[in-house]
Design a protein around this motif. Structure first.
Motif, PDB file in Angstrom:
ATOM      1  N   TRP A   8      34.035  39.696  31.754  1.00  0.00           N
ATOM      2  CA  TRP A   8      34.864  40.416  32.716  1.00  0.00           C
ATOM      3  C   TRP A   8      35.985  41.165  32.006  1.00  0.00           C
ATOM      4  O   TRP A   8      36.415  40.806  30.922  1.00  0.00           O
ATOM      5  N   HIS A   9      36.488  42.216  32.645  1.00  0.00           N
ATOM      6  CA  HIS A   9      37.601  42.997  32.104  1.00  0.00           C
ATOM      7  C   HIS A   9      38.884  42.511  32.767  1.00  0.00           C
ATOM      8  O   HIS A   9      39.208  42.908  33.878  1.00  0.00           O
ATOM      9  N   SER A  10      39.601  41.657  32.069  1.00  0.00           N
ATOM     10  CA  SER A  10      40.836  41.075  32.589  1.00  0.00           C
ATOM     11  C   SER A  10      42.003  41.560  31.751  1.00  0.00           C
ATOM     12  O   SER A  10      41.828  42.116  30.668  1.00  0.00           O
ATOM     13  N   ALA A  54      36.836  42.401  43.386  1.00  0.00           N
ATOM     14  CA  ALA A  54      36.176  42.075  44.646  1.00  0.00           C
ATOM     15  C   ALA A  54      36.015  40.563  44.761  1.00  0.00           C
ATOM     16  O   ALA A  54      35.891  39.861  43.749  1.00  0.00           O
ATOM     17  N   GLU A  55      36.011  40.076  45.979  1.00  0.00           N
ATOM     18  CA  GLU A  55      35.934  38.638  46.243  1.00  0.00           C
ATOM     19  C   GLU A  55      34.740  37.988  45.537  1.00  0.00           C
ATOM     20  O   GLU A  55      34.879  36.933  44.921  1.00  0.00           O
ATOM     21  N   ALA A  56      33.577  38.603  45.591  1.00  0.00           N
ATOM     22  CA  ALA A  56      32.378  38.032  44.965  1.00  0.00           C
ATOM     23  C   ALA A  56      32.535  37.935  43.450  1.00  0.00           C
ATOM     24  O   ALA A  56      32.162  36.933  42.834  1.00  0.00           O
ATOM     25  N   GLU A  57      33.099  38.983  42.828  1.00  0.00           N
ATOM     26  CA  GLU A  57      33.305  38.982  41.384  1.00  0.00           C
ATOM     27  C   GLU A  57      34.331  37.916  40.979  1.00  0.00           C
ATOM     28  O   GLU A  57      34.136  37.196  39.994  1.00  0.00           O
ATOM     29  N   GLU A  60      32.727  34.536  41.106  1.00  0.00           N
ATOM     30  CA  GLU A  60      31.843  34.334  39.950  1.00  0.00           C
ATOM     31  C   GLU A  60      32.669  33.959  38.712  1.00  0.00           C
ATOM     32  O   GLU A  60      32.324  33.035  37.976  1.00  0.00           O
ATOM     33  N   LEU A  61      33.768  34.665  38.490  1.00  0.00           N
ATOM     34  CA  LEU A  61      34.654  34.367  37.368  1.00  0.00           C
ATOM     35  C   LEU A  61      35.275  32.984  37.519  1.00  0.00           C
ATOM     36  O   LEU A  61      35.360  32.225  36.553  1.00  0.00           O
ATOM     37  N   ARG A  62      35.697  32.641  38.725  1.00  0.00           N
ATOM     38  CA  ARG A  62      36.285  31.313  38.973  1.00  0.00           C
ATOM     39  C   ARG A  62      35.305  30.206  38.583  1.00  0.00           C
ATOM     40  O   ARG A  62      35.685  29.242  37.918  1.00  0.00           O
ATOM     41  N   THR A  63      34.045  30.357  38.975  1.00  0.00           N
ATOM     42  CA  THR A  63      33.029  29.365  38.629  1.00  0.00           C
ATOM     43  C   THR A  63      32.875  29.257  37.112  1.00  0.00           C
ATOM     44  O   THR A  63      32.805  28.157  36.560  1.00  0.00           O
ATOM     45  N   PHE A 101      39.352  41.756  48.513  1.00  0.00           N
ATOM     46  CA  PHE A 101      39.840  41.627  47.140  1.00  0.00           C
ATOM     47  C   PHE A 101      40.661  40.357  46.939  1.00  0.00           C
ATOM     48  O   PHE A 101      41.310  39.867  47.852  1.00  0.00           O
ATOM     49  N   ALA A 102      40.620  39.867  45.688  1.00  0.00           N
ATOM     50  CA  ALA A 102      41.377  38.667  45.335  1.00  0.00           C
ATOM     51  C   ALA A 102      41.869  38.790  43.899  1.00  0.00           C
ATOM     52  O   ALA A 102      41.391  39.630  43.124  1.00  0.00           O
ATOM     53  N   GLU A 103      42.838  37.958  43.561  1.00  0.00           N
ATOM     54  CA  GLU A 103      43.411  37.914  42.220  1.00  0.00           C
ATOM     55  C   GLU A 103      43.238  36.503  41.683  1.00  0.00           C
ATOM     56  O   GLU A 103      43.468  35.533  42.394  1.00  0.00           O
ATOM     57  N   LEU A 104      42.839  36.407  40.434  1.00  0.00           N
ATOM     58  CA  LEU A 104      42.673  35.118  39.781  1.00  0.00           C
ATOM     59  C   LEU A 104      43.593  35.082  38.572  1.00  0.00           C
ATOM     60  O   LEU A 104      43.572  35.999  37.746  1.00  0.00           O
ATOM     61  N   THR A 105      44.433  34.066  38.487  1.00  0.00           N
ATOM     62  CA  THR A 105      45.275  33.882  37.312  1.00  0.00           C
ATOM     63  C   THR A 105      44.846  32.592  36.629  1.00  0.00           C
ATOM     64  O   THR A 105      44.481  31.619  37.293  1.00  0.00           O
TER      65      THR A 105
END
Length: 116
Positions: A8-10, A54-57, A60-63, A101-105
């Motif tokens: 992913w591009h974070s 996006a929520e789905a992406e 996926e990253l969270r998992t 959309f969501a944000e993951l930190t």
């Protein structure tokens, strides 16, 4: 077992990149002090990261992140060199921005080992 690669591009998160060094020191009565690094990998690197998408992406990253708290993965974080990293336990946070959309930190820490 193959080492997975972060795809992913974070970007860097809110905090700074942290470098902590472990050293051994011996203080003598006359004020003399001997200091040496504690092993060949004595500098630990910890990076706060952020990913918005996006929520789905994001899910996926969270998992991916939750499965890599103990198991290392390959990443080239912004401002650092490519290497093995693990997710710091209890650092993954999800913030829902809108219905789509969501944000993951999260925080990653350098892991030392061999990868191909």
């Amino acid at each position: 077992m193959a080492v997975e690669t972060y795809k992913w591009h974070s970007q860097l998160g809110a905090g700074p990149i942290e470098y902590s060094q472990t050293v051994r020191a011996a203080q003598f009565g006359d004020g003399y002090e001997q200091v040496a690094e504690n092993g060949i990998n004595s500098t630990a690197i910890q990076l706060p990261m952020k990913h918005v998408g996006a929520e789905a992406e994001v899910n996926e990253l969270r998992t991916f992140l939750l499965t890599h708290v103990v198991k290392a993965f390959v990443i080239t974080p912004p401002g650092e060199e490519k290497g093995l990293y693990r997710v710091v336990a209890n650092s993954v946070r999800k913030n829902v921005i809108s219905s789509k959309f969501a944000e993951l930190t999260f925080t990653i820490k350098r892991a030392y080992g061999v990868y191909a």
